[in-house]
Write a protein that holds these residues in place. Sequence first.
Motif, PDB file in Angstrom:
ATOM      1  N   PRO A   1       0.835  -1.199   0.000  1.00 42.85           N
ATOM      2  CA  PRO A   1       0.000   0.000   0.000  1.00 42.85           C
ATOM      3  C   PRO A   1       0.877   1.259   0.000  1.00 42.85           C
ATOM      4  N   ALA A   2       0.255   2.415  -0.199  1.00 39.73           N
ATOM      5  CA  ALA A   2       1.007   3.679  -0.185  1.00 39.73           C
ATOM      6  C   ALA A   2       1.767   3.824   1.123  1.00 39.73           C
ATOM      7  N   LEU A   3       1.114   3.450   2.200  1.00 42.19           N
ATOM      8  CA  LEU A   3       1.776   3.381   3.505  1.00 42.19           C
ATOM      9  C   LEU A   3       1.065   2.303   4.297  1.00 42.19           C
TER      10      LEU A   3
ATOM     11  N   THR B   1      -0.901   1.515   7.054  1.00 46.40           N
ATOM     12  CA  THR B   1      -1.665   2.357   7.980  1.00 46.40           C
ATOM     13  C   THR B   1      -1.780   1.729   9.372  1.00 46.40           C
TER      14      THR B   1
ATOM     15  N   TRP C   1       1.741   3.570  10.455  1.00 45.67           N
ATOM     16  CA  TRP C   1       1.919   5.013  10.243  1.00 45.67           C
ATOM     17  C   TRP C   1       0.594   5.733  10.051  1.00 45.67           C
ATOM     18  N   ARG C   2       0.577   6.996  10.440  1.00 47.74           N
ATOM     19  CA  ARG C   2      -0.519   7.874  10.036  1.00 47.74           C
ATOM     20  C   ARG C   2      -0.072   8.773   8.895  1.00 47.74           C
ATOM     21  N   VAL C   3       1.138   9.267   8.955  1.00 49.42           N
ATOM     22  CA  VAL C   3       1.721  10.107   7.912  1.00 49.42           C
ATOM     23  C   VAL C   3       3.198   9.741   7.802  1.00 49.42           C
ATOM     24  N   VAL C   4       3.712   9.648   6.571  1.00 50.64           N
ATOM     25  CA  VAL C   4       5.155   9.459   6.380  1.00 50.64           C
ATOM     26  C   VAL C   4       5.628  10.325   5.230  1.00 50.64           C
ATOM     27  N   GLY C   5       6.892  10.630   5.244  1.00 48.05           N
ATOM     28  CA  GLY C   5       7.455  11.443   4.169  1.00 48.05           C
ATOM     29  C   GLY C   5       8.920  11.132   3.947  1.00 48.05           C
TER      30      GLY C   5
ATOM     31  N   ARG D   1      10.801  10.714   9.889  1.00 52.45           N
ATOM     32  CA  ARG D   1      10.252   9.899   8.801  1.00 52.45           C
ATOM     33  C   ARG D   1       8.728  10.007   8.791  1.00 52.45           C
TER      34      ARG D   1
ATOM     35  N   ARG E   1       1.694   5.109  14.619  1.00 53.17           N
ATOM     36  CA  ARG E   1       0.509   4.750  15.397  1.00 53.17           C
ATOM     37  C   ARG E   1       0.864   4.451  16.850  1.00 53.17           C
TER      38      ARG E   1
ATOM     39  N   TYR F   1      -7.022   0.996  13.811  1.00 56.65           N
ATOM     40  CA  TYR F   1      -6.033   0.966  12.732  1.00 56.65           C
ATOM     41  C   TYR F   1      -5.362  -0.395  12.581  1.00 56.65           C
TER      42      TYR F   1
ATOM     43  N   VAL G   1      10.687   0.682  13.359  1.00 56.23           N
ATOM     44  CA  VAL G   1      12.119   0.387  13.509  1.00 56.23           C
ATOM     45  C   VAL G   1      12.399  -1.059  13.107  1.00 56.23           C
TER      46      VAL G   1
ATOM     47  N   LEU H   1      10.846  -2.846  10.994  1.00 55.20           N
ATOM     48  CA  LEU H   1      10.684  -2.992   9.544  1.00 55.20           C
ATOM     49  C   LEU H   1      11.744  -2.238   8.762  1.00 55.20           C
TER      50      LEU H   1
ATOM     51  N   HIS I   1      11.817   0.987   8.526  1.00 58.47           N
ATOM     52  CA  HIS I   1      11.238   2.227   8.011  1.00 58.47           C
ATOM     53  C   HIS I   1      11.853   3.456   8.671  1.00 58.47           C
TER      54      HIS I   1
END
Lengths: 498, 498
Positions: A121-123, A125, A128-132, A194, A198, A213, A237, A239, A241
Amino acid sequence: MTQAPVPPGLVEAFWEYERALMDDDVATLDRLFAPGPTTIRGDADGLLVGHDQISAFRGRRGGAPRRRIVQTHVQTVDDDHALVVAVTELERGGRGQQTQLWLRTADGWRVSAAHVSTPAPALDTRVWRVVGDPLVPATGSGPLDGESVAVKDVYAVRGQRIGAGNPAWLAQAREEPVTARAVELLLEAGAAVRGIARTDEFAWSLAGTNAHYGAPPNPRAPGRVPGGSSSGSASAVSLGHASIGLGTDTGGSIRVPAAYQGLHGIRTTHDLVSSYAVLPLARTFDTVGWLTRDAGLLQRVGEVLLPPGPRNPAAELVSVPGLLALAEPDVGETVDRFAAEHGAMRESWDLAALPAWLRAFQTVQAREAWQDRGAWLAPRLDELGTDVRGRFEAAAQVDEESADAARRVVAEARSTIRDLVGDRVVVLPSASSVAPLLGTGLQSVREATLTLTCLAGLAGLPAVSVPVTARSGLPTGVCLLAGAGRDRDLLQLAIDLA
Amino acid sequence: MTQAPVPPGLVEAFWEYERALMDDDVATLDRLFAPGPTTIRGDADGLLVGHDQISAFRGRRGGAPRRRIVQTHVQTVDDDHALVVAVTELERGGRGQQTQLWLRTADGWRVSAAHVSTPAPALDTRVWRVVGDPLVPATGSGPLDGESVAVKDVYAVRGQRIGAGNPAWLAQAREEPVTARAVELLLEAGAAVRGIARTDEFAWSLAGTNAHYGAPPNPRAPGRVPGGSSSGSASAVSLGHASIGLGTDTGGSIRVPAAYQGLHGIRTTHDLVSSYAVLPLARTFDTVGWLTRDAGLLQRVGEVLLPPGPRNPAAELVSVPGLLALAEPDVGETVDRFAAEHGAMRESWDLAALPAWLRAFQTVQAREAWQDRGAWLAPRLDELGTDVRGRFEAAAQVDEESADAARRVVAEARSTIRDLVGDRVVVLPSASSVAPLLGTGLQSVREATLTLTCLAGLAGLPAVSVPVTARSGLPTGVCLLAGAGRDRDLLQLAIDLA
């Protein structure tokens, strides 16, 4: 390689399987997988070994994503064995791959091994709630250059909201005008954020099974809970990411995910690291903490977040059989062995008051949680997952009188524990068990673990969790508990013991 | 299933392979994969078929991620065949799986099929700069309820920076105080922003091969470019990460990725949809556009973004052999067949001026791009990827006199093209070829495609790209070009023709 013809019946079996998958016809899927303990099935969440595990997984997942087969490649071994590789196109987008080893049994064709990939998936979920790339760039350069931080969703990040693991809270949250001091210090030292990871709802759980979630995955123990409440930070951590999982620890929320996932983690001495712009759970016990994959980085983060201070490298290790006995045998023995190998002295403590201490810890925690969150939550208890809701409902019933009585017990416990620890380092289990299986009752595990983890919480002491492997092969943690302010000594000790 | 013993030599071959992988010893890896056209290897980027494809992949990837094997499971078929499933633990975190079918040849054990899974990253940084669950929630409810938008990194999103596909630009960018009008309209209609998607640098490319962040994957055509410059938005939609890819189209930046990835896409009539708070490339030609996986959603987005207007459902289709001939035969024939099937009249156009039109388009585009970006870029041309740098360097040389001459040609072309199109719909290729292979020279493909796509750009006309499959099995696009303001007619036509 010469290509033998596709053996008779295989194509039909392949399509029967595909139809059953799309219909979530678990009985047919079970039948078409070879019986026995060596049948395997793997996907991004891990490898399942044995027909029973695979069948249990199918029973609980509620169907595979809609897809169609766009390519098949058959490698025939002989009349009774063939590998079928299929490229799938998912209705929701993207392509996947499925590799199956089929064998012909007396009852027909059966899958003995399957490897399934679906597009990521895009992230995630659950994590994470938001990643960049990154979400927030470093503001300086220093010992954390190149590191990336998963920030638990209770820390303020300027321009982002605090979600606290609850959708209703998130929906009413405003964008934060400032960044939490601990996050700022990491950014100044060269780390980038990053993303926002959650947490269990309002950080009040040790399981990591957020009802809204989902549970972040535990890569070292597939199918098991990640541990919480710093669950997303820990899984991020694990994973890879992020390299640093920033979290909080009130009653074990760093140490438990560290143990369950085989990570290093530290909860700091109460009040030693700024909790400015961090959403509190129970202010008397809340601490800043972090998780990493290795002891070196755990220490480097400490050099940034902890005040400089005199170090006392001397570390007299102590283990307390009465505490080891509170853990499951698998974990207790592992920690005992670790303590023995590192020359810990066995020491007997009078633990008669421990149950009362635990109750006092829980009472004060509940009272403080309700004082901070009750007004907002009272009309919205429906918006909480069952377990956390139960805790808040009970918290609503704690009156000031009971809380005061509990505070007196806490003060007494704090003093007693600090005296018992003294200037030594106590070796105990970070959690009472390895990570429980997803979907199993967690209440008794929670109580057993909290009996151990509440000691640091009650006394406001720093504790480091060092990963070890239990006899079962699953990760667990050795907790090193020291006197107030000895955080840096513990970080050094974690390196020395590695 | 009875488990036969592991055949002799297999374990040694397995570990030889693993060592070679960690050493990026391509010769040994090539040797250990079975020769011939049926050997296969798949990972998240797609399935490679044949030893040659696999070998080419190894040659360019520069090594596998560091890992160790933590579990192996062997299913022995016979003395000469066995499946080996390994669980890997990556140094950077997370666990993966590798499934290999081994066969014994006269030269020893060889892999005839491999399926490799590695843990997904926190986000695919080729596709995304920032993503969230969601990044920006819907502000209203309407026809786009439940949809998610990948916003090309040239649109302002309040609180986020505009990165424009270039790290130096991103580094100096401020958080935007407002949200682009087109994004606001989508949010008001019920869509949420999933994230900010990668773009070619300053939107000035048709390839999607950003030199800094890599090429977003093209799931329908693995190993091939995604098309650009709305590359991230397109790949996000293809991958199922978002349902709507918001982009821009100056000279093909929607139509080309739509064609290469088998998506629906529209570039709107110039100036019809607000480009408020969108970073411009060349204001005379820039338009708002979007991509979806189906024609229905393409239209629903149009109902939100396009002004209401009279519709003219009559659609007289026209195809121009001289335009079809500009495409590769594979694509030209596919579009020709589509046109014939839908009753398009063939019509001959005088295309003698087309090369001059293309040059004028490129000159005005270059002049405008330099006027907007030159002052900032002049001391920073080093920070651009080679191709885009070349374009900006050439743009710096365009003087006002040449630009004026080009503007006159553009005005003439605009008028001529609008007259030629009239109130009909012209059927032409969306791009001159299927998606080129990654790593191949793209300049000639770019020129050929731009010769076709510049028509809509020059005339400011709306164009929809409808996905079709070329004879090779790869996706390509049919472009439907109509008169100014007929955007809604085109969206309806795309549904009717589906």
